[in-house]
Design a protein around this motif. Structure first.
Motif, mmCIF file in Angstrom:
data_model
loop_
_atom_site.group_PDB
_atom_site.id
_atom_site.type_symbol
_atom_site.label_atom_id
_atom_site.label_comp_id
_atom_site.label_asym_id
_atom_site.label_seq_id
_atom_site.Cartn_x
_atom_site.Cartn_y
_atom_site.Cartn_z
ATOM 1 N N GLU A 1 0.946 -1.219 0.040
ATOM 2 C CA GLU A 1 0.018 0.004 -0.038
ATOM 3 C C GLU A 1 0.824 1.351 0.067
ATOM 4 O O GLU A 1 0.550 2.174 -0.676
ATOM 5 C CB GLU A 1 -0.903 -0.228 1.160
ATOM 6 N N ALA A 2 1.964 1.247 0.860
ATOM 7 C CA ALA A 2 2.994 2.449 0.864
ATOM 8 C C ALA A 2 3.806 2.413 -0.642
ATOM 9 O O ALA A 2 3.751 3.657 -0.904
ATOM 10 C CB ALA A 2 3.881 2.339 1.807
ATOM 11 N N ALA A 3 4.104 1.493 -1.171
ATOM 12 C CA ALA A 3 4.578 1.575 -2.421
ATOM 13 C C ALA A 3 3.579 2.072 -3.506
ATOM 14 O O ALA A 3 3.963 2.908 -4.268
ATOM 15 C CB ALA A 3 5.274 0.067 -2.937
ATOM 16 N N LEU A 4 2.440 1.539 -3.406
ATOM 17 C CA LEU A 4 1.418 2.113 -4.388
ATOM 18 C C LEU A 4 1.122 3.516 -4.320
ATOM 19 O O LEU A 4 0.697 4.293 -5.443
ATOM 20 C CB LEU A 4 0.142 1.305 -4.149
ATOM 21 N N LYS A 5 0.946 4.003 -2.896
ATOM 22 C CA LYS A 5 0.759 5.465 -2.733
ATOM 23 C C LYS A 5 1.763 6.382 -3.290
ATOM 24 O O LYS A 5 1.551 7.247 -4.093
ATOM 25 C CB LYS A 5 0.688 5.605 -1.209
ATOM 26 N N VAL A 6 3.157 5.852 -3.015
ATOM 27 C CA VAL A 6 4.019 6.714 -3.840
ATOM 28 C C VAL A 6 4.091 6.667 -5.320
ATOM 29 O O VAL A 6 4.513 7.468 -5.821
ATOM 30 C CB VAL A 6 5.494 6.167 -2.988
ATOM 31 N N TYR A 7 3.878 5.371 -5.592
ATOM 32 C CA TYR A 7 3.742 5.326 -7.177
ATOM 33 C C TYR A 7 2.674 6.274 -7.826
ATOM 34 O O TYR A 7 2.857 6.969 -8.746
ATOM 35 C CB TYR A 7 3.517 3.810 -7.517
ATOM 36 N N ILE A 8 1.573 6.270 -7.169
ATOM 37 C CA ILE A 8 0.281 7.197 -7.736
ATOM 38 C C ILE A 8 0.818 8.574 -7.500
ATOM 39 O O ILE A 8 0.283 9.439 -8.391
ATOM 40 C CB ILE A 8 -0.854 6.743 -6.828
#
Length: 634
Positions: free
Chosen positions: A98-105
């Motif tokens: 979730e943290a990685a996805l947030k940064v990616y978005i």
């Protein structure tokens, strides 16, 4: 199983077997075994472990199942550990994704194309879990195959026994033929006894068939009655020996406590007793009652031991419940003061020490639930504390913005090339304002300071180059400071004249002297600090700690007077690093103490860790005091 007592006897003797008595003992033993307390898993909160430690824990469980003597009954404990670690790993993987996805978005503006790969430790946890499941499946498959093989073996033995009976009934058998038949029959008996368990749907049918054939065989063996009687007498001797072994186990309880090992040894003897053939009729019941009485002594002791164990576990539970009730309010603690947070941290760590120091098992389910609640409360408190310091770090970001604007103002003044009194006053005001702004994030501390100092130094360097008289004054100040340093050095060589009052006078005189040339500033400051160190060391009435504090205060005063404070920043960084290392070491040592079992060796290790913790706490207090002094200056 009780019907195995029939092997090796004739049909007349079969009616004398105490089948009901044997069945009764098997039921009693089964009930006793069911009442045994389950083996407790170690009281470990895996949520507090690092990923690396979780991998090591799974490697330990894998080593258990790989051991040649690993038992099926222990799979439940291993599965419990694997399940807990998997839940923690899955949660960690979810949070990291979730943290990685947030940064990616945030970087791309969309979720499309996002790919996530968990770290090496999480992949190791997945691989180890699968490997353990593979061992479990292979273990049960091996057992199923073994039961199928045993079924085949016993079916073949029944066929051999039928063939033996058909041959005896279909021909006249002389003495030699009867002897040969008897030897084959005994061989079949031994092979039947050696053959292991089979699937339960077939077990009753095979036993019924086996015993029917045994009965049929002995009905044709009247001629060998004397041989059977000899076998009965031998069985009586062997059973008497087994009775004595169990009685000796009961007597040994006078000098040692009841244990699972003693009970396991008694059960092995019971298995051996069951597989022996019957004794003479007049001794059969007597031997059985003797054996059962000896077994009852062991099981009575085992029940009494378990009752005492339950009482002890309840006492341990009540004690730890009281500790948990003390720390539960800490989960709601909030404050804007660092000192208050640190004070509360000391209090809650004291309760953690009490929890760790109180050893002993608790009831399995209640104890596990209480442990989760206790460590969960600790985790909540420290999460709240972490949030407080994260907000504090946000304030430092604001301070960075303020100091960045001050750098830009100073750089704008320097760019004009004008050293008017108004500009000089602005620079001085910026320097004063700089001191009033709080700390910035650690990684920007040196760079932002160097930027501001370089700008201010550039301005005053330009001013010095235009004002020779100011430079002359700096040279005079240098001479005064050198003279003062020499006087301090001379005074330090005479311990009788060294006093705190004279030290204060030296400091006041130094503060009253203005700036020195930039090229001499660092060397003069170093020489002054060295002279103060020597003079403080010469003051006999000061302790080592007081001397160290006096030297540190001197360095702080230099910063307040506008001297170069880069060294003090570096000293602050070094002290913070030491504080962090000590706090981590103390937390690690305190957590390690909880896992020590009660033994002489672990008590010594625990005492050594407690000594380390006390020494580290004392050192930590001194470092925090030094840090407070430096922060007041910076």
């Amino acid at each position: 199983m009780a019907q195995e007592e029939n092997t090796g006897v004739g049909s007349n003797e079969q009616e004398d077997l105490t089948t009901n008595t044997i069945d009764s003992l098997e039921i009693d033993l089964q009930n006793d075994l069911e009442e045994e307390p389950e083996e407790d898993t170690p009281d470990v909160d895996y949520s507090l472990l690092s990923k690396e430690d979780l991998v090591k824990a799974l490697e330990g469980e894998l080593a258990k199942v790989q051991h040649p003597e690993f038992k099926m009954s222990s799979f439940r404990q291993v599965e419990t550990v694997v399940k807990e670690i998997r839940q923690i790993a899955d949660q960690a993987k979810k949070e990291e994704r979730e943290a990685a996805l947030k940064v990616y978005i945030e970087e791309t503006g969309a979720e499309e194309g996002f790919e996530f790969k968990s770290d090496e430790h999480l992949r190791q946890i997945d691989a180890l879990s699968k490997e353990i499941r593979g061992f479990k499946q292979a273990f049960y498959q091996k057992q199923d195959k073994e039961k199928e093989r045993n079924f085949t073996v016993k079916t073949e033995l029944l066929q051999r026994l039928r063939q033996l009976l058909d041959e005896e009934e279909g021909r006249e058998t002389d003495a030699s033929g009867l002897k040969s038949s008897w030897e084959e029959f005994k061989k079949i008996q031994e092979e039947w006894k050696v053959a292991g368990n089979i699937a339960s749907p077939h077990n009753g049918t095979l036993w019924a068939t086996y015993n029917a054939l045994i009965d049929r065989y002995f009905s044709n063996r009247h001629i060998y009655f004397e041989l059977k009687e000899l076998d009965r007498r031998r069985n009586a001797e062997l059973k008497a020996e087994l009775c004595q072994k169990v009685e000796e186990l009961g007597k040994s309880l006078e000098s040692r406590p009841m244990s699972r090992e003693i009970l396991a040894e008694a059960n092995l003897i019971f298995e051996e007793y069951k597989h022996l053939g019957p004794a003479p009729k007049e001794e059969q019941e007597q031997l059985w009652q003797r054996f059962k009485l000896a077994m009852d002594v062991l099981y009575d002791a085992q029940r009494a031991s378990y009752a005492e164990q339950k009482k002890s576990m309840k006492e341990h539970y009540e004690h730890k419940l009281a500790i948990y009730n003390e720390i539960a309010p800490f989960t709601a603690f909030q404050s804007s003061s660092i000192k208050e947070w640190n004070a509360k941290t000391k209090e809650i760590m004291a309760f953690q020490d009490q929890w760790v120091a109180h050893k002993g098992m608790m009831p399995r389910d209640e104890g596990k639930d209480l442990s989760k609640k206790f460590w969960g409360a600790l985790k909540t408190f420290f999460n709240n504390k972490g949030e407080f310091f994260r907000q504090l770090e946000a304030k430092r970001e604001v301070n960075l913005e303020l100091k960045t604007k001050m750098c830009e103002e100073a750089e704008a003044i320097l760019a004009t090339g004008e050293d008017t009194p108004a500009n000089t006053q602005k620079i001085i005001e910026l320097q004063k304002k700089w001191k009033g702004v709080g700390q910035v994030p650690e990684k920007f501390k040196d760079s932002i300071y160097d930027r501001f100092k370089k700008t201010c130094d550039g301005y005053f360097e330009n001013k010095r180059s235009k004002n020779k008289e100011v430079e002359k004054e700096f040279e005079e100040n240098l001479a005064k400071k050198v003279d003062l340093i020499e006087r301090i050095e001379n005074a330090a060589s005479s311990q009788d004249e060294s006093t705190l009052n004279l030290l204060s006078a030296f400091k006041s005189e130094w503060s009253s002297i203005g700036f020195v040339p930039k090229k001499d500033m660092q060397a003069t400051q170093k020489r002054y600090i060295a002279a103060i160190n020597a003079y403080v060391s010469a003051i006999a009435q000061l302790s080592s700690k007081e001397k160290e504090q006096a030297v540190l205060e001197s360095e702080v005063e230099l910063v307040r007077d506008g001297e170069n404070n880069r060294g003090l920043y570096r000293k602050e960084t070094d002290i913070r690093r030491k504080v962090t290392q000590l706090e981590n070491d103390i937390a690690l040592w305190q957590n390690n103490i909880e896992f020590f079992a009660k033994s002489k060796t672990s008590d010594r290790l625990k005492a050594e860790f407690e000594r380390k913790i006390n020494a580290a706490l004392e050192q930590l207090e001194d470092l925090k005091h030094q840090l407070t002094i430096i922060q007041e200056a910076i």
